[in-house]
Design an enzyme around this catalytic site. Structure first.
Site, mmCIF file in Angstrom:
data_model
loop_
_atom_site.group_PDB
_atom_site.id
_atom_site.type_symbol
_atom_site.label_atom_id
_atom_site.label_comp_id
_atom_site.label_asym_id
_atom_site.label_seq_id
_atom_site.Cartn_x
_atom_site.Cartn_y
_atom_site.Cartn_z
ATOM 1 N N SER A 38 0.851 -1.191 0.000
ATOM 2 C CA SER A 38 0.000 0.000 0.000
ATOM 3 C C SER A 38 0.885 1.238 0.000
ATOM 4 O O SER A 38 1.879 1.293 0.714
ATOM 5 C CB SER A 38 -0.868 0.072 1.253
ATOM 6 O OG SER A 38 -1.409 -1.157 1.556
ATOM 7 N N HIS A 69 -4.638 -3.521 -2.847
ATOM 8 C CA HIS A 69 -3.594 -4.443 -3.301
ATOM 9 C C HIS A 69 -4.004 -5.063 -4.628
ATOM 10 O O HIS A 69 -5.029 -5.749 -4.690
ATOM 11 C CB HIS A 69 -3.389 -5.578 -2.289
ATOM 12 C CG HIS A 69 -2.560 -5.159 -1.118
ATOM 13 N ND1 HIS A 69 -1.199 -5.327 -1.077
ATOM 14 C CD2 HIS A 69 -2.898 -4.563 0.034
ATOM 15 C CE1 HIS A 69 -0.728 -4.853 0.058
ATOM 16 N NE2 HIS A 69 -1.740 -4.378 0.764
ATOM 17 N N HIS A 91 -1.293 -11.487 2.963
ATOM 18 C CA HIS A 91 -0.833 -11.236 4.335
ATOM 19 C C HIS A 91 -1.164 -12.402 5.256
ATOM 20 O O HIS A 91 -2.129 -13.123 5.053
ATOM 21 C CB HIS A 91 -1.509 -9.978 4.901
ATOM 22 C CG HIS A 91 -1.281 -8.752 4.076
ATOM 23 N ND1 HIS A 91 -2.065 -8.450 2.990
ATOM 24 C CD2 HIS A 91 -0.351 -7.765 4.171
ATOM 25 C CE1 HIS A 91 -1.633 -7.324 2.452
ATOM 26 N NE2 HIS A 91 -0.596 -6.882 3.137
ATOM 27 N N TYR A 93 -2.439 -11.993 8.162
ATOM 28 C CA TYR A 93 -3.735 -11.730 8.812
ATOM 29 C C TYR A 93 -4.927 -12.159 7.966
ATOM 30 O O TYR A 93 -6.038 -12.226 8.460
ATOM 31 C CB TYR A 93 -3.871 -10.254 9.227
ATOM 32 C CG TYR A 93 -3.860 -9.239 8.103
ATOM 33 C CD1 TYR A 93 -4.924 -9.097 7.221
ATOM 34 C CD2 TYR A 93 -2.769 -8.397 7.924
ATOM 35 C CE1 TYR A 93 -4.906 -8.170 6.202
ATOM 36 C CE2 TYR A 93 -2.740 -7.454 6.919
ATOM 37 C CZ TYR A 93 -3.815 -7.353 6.052
ATOM 38 O OH TYR A 93 -3.781 -6.436 5.044
ATOM 39 N N GLU A 94 -4.683 -12.440 6.674
ATOM 40 C CA GLU A 94 -5.789 -12.905 5.823
ATOM 41 C C GLU A 94 -6.064 -14.384 6.038
ATOM 42 O O GLU A 94 -6.983 -14.941 5.441
ATOM 43 C CB GLU A 94 -5.464 -12.646 4.353
ATOM 44 C CG GLU A 94 -5.408 -11.171 4.007
ATOM 45 C CD GLU A 94 -5.081 -10.934 2.540
ATOM 46 O OE1 GLU A 94 -5.954 -11.156 1.703
ATOM 47 O OE2 GLU A 94 -3.926 -10.551 2.252
ATOM 48 N N ALA A 121 3.007 -0.140 3.963
ATOM 49 C CA ALA A 121 2.426 0.990 4.694
ATOM 50 C C ALA A 121 2.643 0.709 6.179
ATOM 51 O O ALA A 121 2.600 -0.440 6.608
ATOM 52 C CB ALA A 121 0.940 1.084 4.396
ATOM 53 N N MET A 218 2.063 -4.685 9.157
ATOM 54 C CA MET A 218 1.602 -6.081 9.185
ATOM 55 C C MET A 218 2.200 -6.943 8.064
ATOM 56 O O MET A 218 1.591 -7.926 7.653
ATOM 57 C CB MET A 218 0.074 -6.108 9.106
ATOM 58 C CG MET A 218 -0.613 -5.326 10.212
ATOM 59 S SD MET A 218 -2.400 -5.306 9.987
ATOM 60 C CE MET A 218 -2.895 -4.054 11.193
ATOM 61 N N SER A 219 3.374 -6.561 7.570
ATOM 62 C CA SER A 219 3.959 -7.369 6.486
ATOM 63 C C SER A 219 5.481 -7.346 6.593
ATOM 64 O O SER A 219 6.026 -7.112 7.669
ATOM 65 C CB SER A 219 3.519 -6.805 5.121
ATOM 66 O OG SER A 219 4.080 -5.526 4.911
ATOM 67 N N ASN A 242 -0.056 6.795 8.646
ATOM 68 C CA ASN A 242 -0.840 7.285 9.794
ATOM 69 C C ASN A 242 0.050 7.312 11.021
ATOM 70 O O ASN A 242 1.096 6.665 11.049
ATOM 71 C CB ASN A 242 -2.041 6.353 10.054
ATOM 72 C CG ASN A 242 -1.602 4.917 10.281
ATOM 73 O OD1 ASN A 242 -1.243 4.199 9.347
ATOM 74 N ND2 ASN A 242 -1.587 4.507 11.532
ATOM 75 N N HIS A 254 -8.627 1.869 7.955
ATOM 76 C CA HIS A 254 -7.940 1.455 6.719
ATOM 77 C C HIS A 254 -8.175 2.499 5.628
ATOM 78 O O HIS A 254 -7.307 2.722 4.771
ATOM 79 C CB HIS A 254 -8.450 0.082 6.286
ATOM 80 C CG HIS A 254 -7.693 -0.481 5.107
ATOM 81 N ND1 HIS A 254 -6.324 -0.680 5.121
ATOM 82 C CD2 HIS A 254 -8.097 -0.856 3.862
ATOM 83 C CE1 HIS A 254 -5.922 -1.166 3.949
ATOM 84 N NE2 HIS A 254 -6.981 -1.267 3.166
HETATM 85 N N1 HPA Z 1 -0.509 -0.454 12.469
HETATM 86 C C1 HPA Z 1 -0.259 -1.618 11.835
HETATM 87 N N2 HPA Z 1 -0.190 -1.707 10.501
HETATM 88 C C2 HPA Z 1 -0.333 -0.582 9.785
HETATM 89 C C3 HPA Z 1 -0.585 0.654 10.392
HETATM 90 C C4 HPA Z 1 -0.667 0.728 11.817
HETATM 91 O O1 HPA Z 1 -0.873 1.798 12.414
HETATM 92 N N3 HPA Z 1 -0.689 1.574 9.381
HETATM 93 C C5 HPA Z 1 -0.492 0.901 8.225
HETATM 94 N N4 HPA Z 1 -0.294 -0.420 8.463
#
Ligand code: HPA
Length: 279
Positions: A38, A69, A91, A93-94, A121, A218-219, A242, A254
């Site tokens: 991302s 994605h 990912h 988490y998926e 990201a 998360m990657s 963020n 998201h």
């Molecule tokens: N936390 C975890 N994963 C992320 C974040 C976050 O704040 N922003 C983008 N991916």
């Protein structure tokens, strides 16, 4: 003793990598690969495509179901430089296991890749990190609760992989130089990899900061570990989309991550194009 599914995955990555390398042809065989997460997807607009294959047509690869994605394996050129572009990733988490998450890295290695650039990201933890900044990884903390090198192993030997220098310092210097030349704010820092998909609690972010993390995502961590185990040189860049939980006082979404990812597209392209051409 390796189970038959591990051996199959290993064999599959070798045969798929060789097939893709053959299709690229010896004159155009990329040694460089980039995984677009991302915030970085727009780089694919700058790639002259020789060909592209949807992940759905490549056995063992999975398209992410997460908005933002794509899912394409691109054989292309960046201003004459051959490279593989993996547009999108799946990912942990998926629900995929880490063998599936890191399978594309094994395929890249089998296809002749020697240098891998990972992008993602991330939420900014360190004070002063603003949404829209970038961070190049100097190191990571694996907070995923799992390791992609966990056995059983096709070779039978445990891969006690050294991770003293996961992210190549030479590539890091080239990234710093590319950031200065393209006037993009790119910090250096430590990435905390978490499994997600929930964002973190304020207490977790305080803990991660104390542990030395500068950004959280998360990657990337499993891919970097597997890439190092295969002898690839690795660089990784986060787009700070963020402020991490409680850092800005606003709830995370998201949609915010995606919107920030879109707004940095031009700068992300400038940074990556300069960097990749210098590798
Ligand atoms: N936390 C975890 N994963 C992320 C974040 C976050 O704040 N922003 C983008 N991916």
């Amino acid at each position: 003793m390796a189970s038959s599914s591990d051996v199959n995955l290993h064999t599959l990555s070798l045969s798929l990598g060789r097939r893709l390398a053959k299709r690229a042809g010896p004159g155009h065989l990329p040694k460089l690969a980039i995984v677009l997460g991302s915030g970085f997807q727009s780089l694919s607009e700058r790639i002259d495509r020789r060909w592209a294959i949807p992940y759905s047509e490549l056995p063992g690869l999975h398209r992410s179901r997460v908005p933002g994605h794509a899912g394409e394996w691109i054989c292309g050129e960046l201003e004459g430089l051959p490279l593989w572009v993996l547009s999108g990733r799946c990912h942990y988490y998926e629900g995929h296991d880490l063998d599936a998450v890191t399978f594309p890295i094994r395929v890249l290695a089998a296809a002749g890749t020697t240098t891998l650039v990972l992008t993602n990201a991330a939420g900014g933890i360190r004070k002063g990190f603003q949404p829209g900044d970038f961070m190049r990884l100097t190191d990571h903390i694996n907070g995923m609760g799992a390791n992609p090198l966990r056995g059983p192993w096709p070779s039978g030997d445990p891969p006690f992989q050294d991770l003293t220098q996961t992210y190549d310092p030479g590539l890091g210097r080239l990234l710093d130089r590319a950031a200065r030349a393209s006037r993009v704010r790119c910090h250096r820092g430590v990435y905390m990899g978490v499994s997600g998909p929930s964002y973190e609690t304020p207490a977790e972010i305080r803990a991660f900061r104390t542990l030395g993390a500068d950004a959280v995502g998360m990657s990337t961590v499993p891919e970097a570990i597997v890439a190092r185990s295969l002898g690839l040189r690795v660089a990784a860049i986060s787009c700070i989309t963020n402020c991490a939980a409680s850092v800005s006082g606003r709830p995370l979404s998201h949609a915010e991550v995606l919107a920030q990812g879109r707004s940095v597209a031009q700068r992300a392209q400038r940074l990556l194009v300069r960097f990749l051409k210098s590798v």
